[in-house]
Design a protein around this motif. Structure first.
Motif, PDB file in Angstrom:
ATOM      1  N   GLU A   1      -9.632 -11.086  -7.298  1.00  0.00           N
ATOM      2  CA  GLU A   1      -9.177  -9.754  -6.878  1.00  0.00           C
ATOM      3  C   GLU A   1      -8.502  -9.815  -5.509  1.00  0.00           C
ATOM      4  O   GLU A   1      -7.501  -9.137  -5.261  1.00  0.00           O
ATOM      5  N   LEU A   2      -9.048 -10.646  -4.622  1.00  0.00           N
ATOM      6  CA  LEU A   2      -8.432 -10.827  -3.308  1.00  0.00           C
ATOM      7  C   LEU A   2      -7.028 -11.401  -3.453  1.00  0.00           C
ATOM      8  O   LEU A   2      -6.074 -10.928  -2.812  1.00  0.00           O
ATOM      9  N   ALA A   3      -6.876 -12.402  -4.323  1.00  0.00           N
ATOM     10  CA  ALA A   3      -5.565 -13.028  -4.523  1.00  0.00           C
ATOM     11  C   ALA A   3      -4.574 -12.038  -5.133  1.00  0.00           C
ATOM     12  O   ALA A   3      -3.398 -11.998  -4.738  1.00  0.00           O
ATOM     13  N   ILE A   4      -5.034 -11.220  -6.088  1.00  0.00           N
ATOM     14  CA  ILE A   4      -4.152 -10.223  -6.706  1.00  0.00           C
ATOM     15  C   ILE A   4      -3.682  -9.214  -5.657  1.00  0.00           C
ATOM     16  O   ILE A   4      -2.494  -8.868  -5.589  1.00  0.00           O
ATOM     17  N   GLY A   5      -4.612  -8.737  -4.833  1.00  0.00           N
ATOM     18  CA  GLY A   5      -4.240  -7.770  -3.799  1.00  0.00           C
ATOM     19  C   GLY A   5      -3.253  -8.336  -2.801  1.00  0.00           C
ATOM     20  O   GLY A   5      -2.276  -7.674  -2.442  1.00  0.00           O
ATOM     21  N   VAL A   6      -3.492  -9.567  -2.373  1.00  0.00           N
ATOM     22  CA  VAL A   6      -2.594 -10.201  -1.404  1.00  0.00           C
ATOM     23  C   VAL A   6      -1.219 -10.411  -2.022  1.00  0.00           C
ATOM     24  O   VAL A   6      -0.186 -10.114  -1.390  1.00  0.00           O
ATOM     25  N   CYS A   7      -1.160 -10.906  -3.261  1.00  0.00           N
ATOM     26  CA  CYS A   7       0.130 -11.138  -3.921  1.00  0.00           C
ATOM     27  C   CYS A   7       0.898  -9.824  -4.091  1.00  0.00           C
ATOM     28  O   CYS A   7       2.123  -9.783  -3.935  1.00  0.00           O
ATOM     29  N   THR A   8       0.191  -8.754  -4.420  1.00  0.00           N
ATOM     30  CA  THR A   8       0.845  -7.456  -4.599  1.00  0.00           C
ATOM     31  C   THR A   8       1.465  -6.972  -3.296  1.00  0.00           C
ATOM     32  O   THR A   8       2.615  -6.512  -3.269  1.00  0.00           O
ATOM     33  N   LEU A   9       0.722  -7.074  -2.206  1.00  0.00           N
ATOM     34  CA  LEU A   9       1.252  -6.631  -0.912  1.00  0.00           C
ATOM     35  C   LEU A   9       2.365  -7.550  -0.417  1.00  0.00           C
ATOM     36  O   LEU A   9       3.332  -7.085   0.199  1.00  0.00           O
ATOM     37  N   VAL A  10       2.240  -8.858  -0.701  1.00  0.00           N
ATOM     38  CA  VAL A  10       3.306  -9.795  -0.334  1.00  0.00           C
ATOM     39  C   VAL A  10       4.596  -9.448  -1.069  1.00  0.00           C
ATOM     40  O   VAL A  10       5.698  -9.565  -0.522  1.00  0.00           O
ATOM     41  N   SER A  11       4.474  -9.000  -2.332  1.00  0.00           N
ATOM     42  CA  SER A  11       5.670  -8.656  -3.107  1.00  0.00           C
ATOM     43  C   SER A  11       6.461  -7.537  -2.441  1.00  0.00           C
ATOM     44  O   SER A  11       7.692  -7.496  -2.532  1.00  0.00           O
ATOM     45  N   LEU A  12       5.779  -6.621  -1.747  1.00  0.00           N
ATOM     46  CA  LEU A  12       6.490  -5.553  -1.040  1.00  0.00           C
ATOM     47  C   LEU A  12       7.315  -6.126   0.115  1.00  0.00           C
ATOM     48  O   LEU A  12       8.441  -5.699   0.361  1.00  0.00           O
ATOM     49  N   GLY A  13       6.725  -7.095   0.818  1.00  0.00           N
ATOM     50  CA  GLY A  13       7.473  -7.745   1.889  1.00  0.00           C
ATOM     51  C   GLY A  13       8.663  -8.520   1.372  1.00  0.00           C
ATOM     52  O   GLY A  13       9.742  -8.519   1.980  1.00  0.00           O
ATOM     53  N   VAL A  14       8.492  -9.163   0.223  1.00  0.00           N
ATOM     54  CA  VAL A  14       9.588  -9.926  -0.377  1.00  0.00           C
ATOM     55  C   VAL A  14      10.720  -8.990  -0.784  1.00  0.00           C
ATOM     56  O   VAL A  14      11.898  -9.318  -0.647  1.00  0.00           O
ATOM     57  N   GLU A  15      10.370  -7.790  -1.297  1.00  0.00           N
ATOM     58  CA  GLU A  15      11.396  -6.827  -1.695  1.00  0.00           C
ATOM     59  C   GLU A  15      12.314  -6.479  -0.520  1.00  0.00           C
ATOM     60  O   GLU A  15      13.518  -6.328  -0.693  1.00  0.00           O
ATOM     61  N   GLN A  16      11.746  -6.362   0.662  1.00  0.00           N
ATOM     62  CA  GLN A  16      12.568  -6.064   1.837  1.00  0.00           C
ATOM     63  C   GLN A  16      13.583  -7.161   2.107  1.00  0.00           C
ATOM     64  O   GLN A  16      14.697  -6.904   2.554  1.00  0.00           O
TER      65      GLN A  16
END
Length: 331
Positions: free
Chosen positions: A13-28
């Motif tokens: 769950e920690l990895a899923i949450g981190v990957c999800t938030l990282v994806s927002l940074g990548v979108e930028q």
């Protein structure tokens, strides 16, 4: 491995949450960067999240089924609860969360929710805790976490992932709705680009010749001015604008309502006045569904779909069945 399933699930769950938030940074970082970069993003971020979610199911099942004597009954209950969640989750996301908060805010919400679940599981499975202290900490963390998530949903805060001026381009319009995240961006060259889900799908050129050609060539083949025209997938409105000269009855269909709301930032006032005339009929609908439900026939039908990866329903437009449907609506 000897590690309790719920503790492993906490890490997942920690990895899923981190990957999800990282994806927002990548979108930028990927604004205007095209389809190839999008596919890399999907491979490096979305694929691992999907694999992690798949790993979570058997771990949770093994923790839920704790008695060998009633394995069938317990697993049946677990599977029923999982199926109910898998059914209600997409409905709540698609019909409530995204229309109310938008795509990127929804991703941020789910990333935070995964992190909260990871924290609660870590507290629940952490060694060396007394039962009373563990229960009290779980209650406090749960109440604070759920209250914070509820606040994110209720608070009337507009979440904007991009800065007003990004990578040499100025954002003129931004809307996040059930179709996706839509922006109208002005480049340094003066061209205005429509960006849907962080992918450029259409642009207004200094010369509108390409869009005019999509109308003028079929009109020339038709041999006379059209009386009824249908524009499917409006985009920045170049093809729709080109129909003004004919004085025809024009129906312009696009699945994305933001297209019509942002168009005044692309075209001059005189063009917008003409597009709002009584013979012009903007329609927010899926192109294929509109043709299925509308029996009216047209002299000319112009189709300018975006790539299938950018918006829902686009994959239906390049099919043989769709072109047969279009042909049946031609006079």
């Amino acid at each position: 491995t000897g590690i309790p399933p719920l503790r492993l699930l906490a890490w997942i769950e920690l990895a899923i949450g981190v990957c999800t938030l990282v994806s927002l940074g990548v979108e930028q970082l990927l604004l205007f960067d095209g389809l190839a970069t999008k596919l890399i993003e999907i491979t490096l971020i979305m694929f691992p999240i999907t694999v992690l979610m798949g790993m979570g199911f058997p771990l949770l099942a093994s923790a839920f089924v704790d008695s060998q004597g009633h394995v069938g009954r317990q697993f049946g209950r677990f599977y029923a609860v999982n199926t109910l969640g898998a059914s209600l989750g997409p409905l709540a996301t698609g019909m409530l969360l995204i229309p109310l908060k938008g795509t990127y805010a929804g991703l941020a919400f789910f990333g935070a929710a995964n992190l909260l679940i990871a924290l609660l599981l870590a507290i629940h499975t952490g060694p060396g805790w007394s039962h009373m202290l563990r229960a009290r900490t779980l209650r406090i963390a749960g109440v604070v976490g759920v209250t914070a998530l509820a606040g994110l949903l209720i608070a009337p805060i507009q979440f904007s992932l991009f800065q007003p001026e990004t990578r040499g381009a100025k954002i003129l319009f931004e809307e996040d709705n059930h179709v996706g995240h839509t922006m109208i961006v002005e480049r340094e060259s003066g061209a205005k680009v429509m960006v849907v889900n962080n992918y450029s799908v259409s642009q207004s050129l200094v010369s509108n010749m390409p869009r005019e050609a999509t109308i003028q060539i079929p009109v020339a083949l038709h041999g006379r001015k059209p009386k009824d025209v249908l524009i499917l997938c409006v985009g920045t409105g170049g093809s729709w604008k080109s129909t003004i000269q004919y004085g025809a009855r024009v129906v312009a269909v696009d699945i994305n309502p933001a297209v019509f709301r942002g168009m005044a930032l692309i075209h001059p006032p005189e063009v917008m006045t003409a597009l709002r005339a009584t013979n012009m009929h903007p329609v927010v609908n899926d192109a294929r569904n509109y043709l299925l439900l509308e029996a009216r026939k047209y002299d000319l039908i112009s189709i300018d779909p975006a790539p299938p990866i950018t918006q829902p329903g686009m994959v239906n437009l390049p099919t043989r069945e769709f072109y047969q449907l279009v042909r049946s609506r031609l006079k």
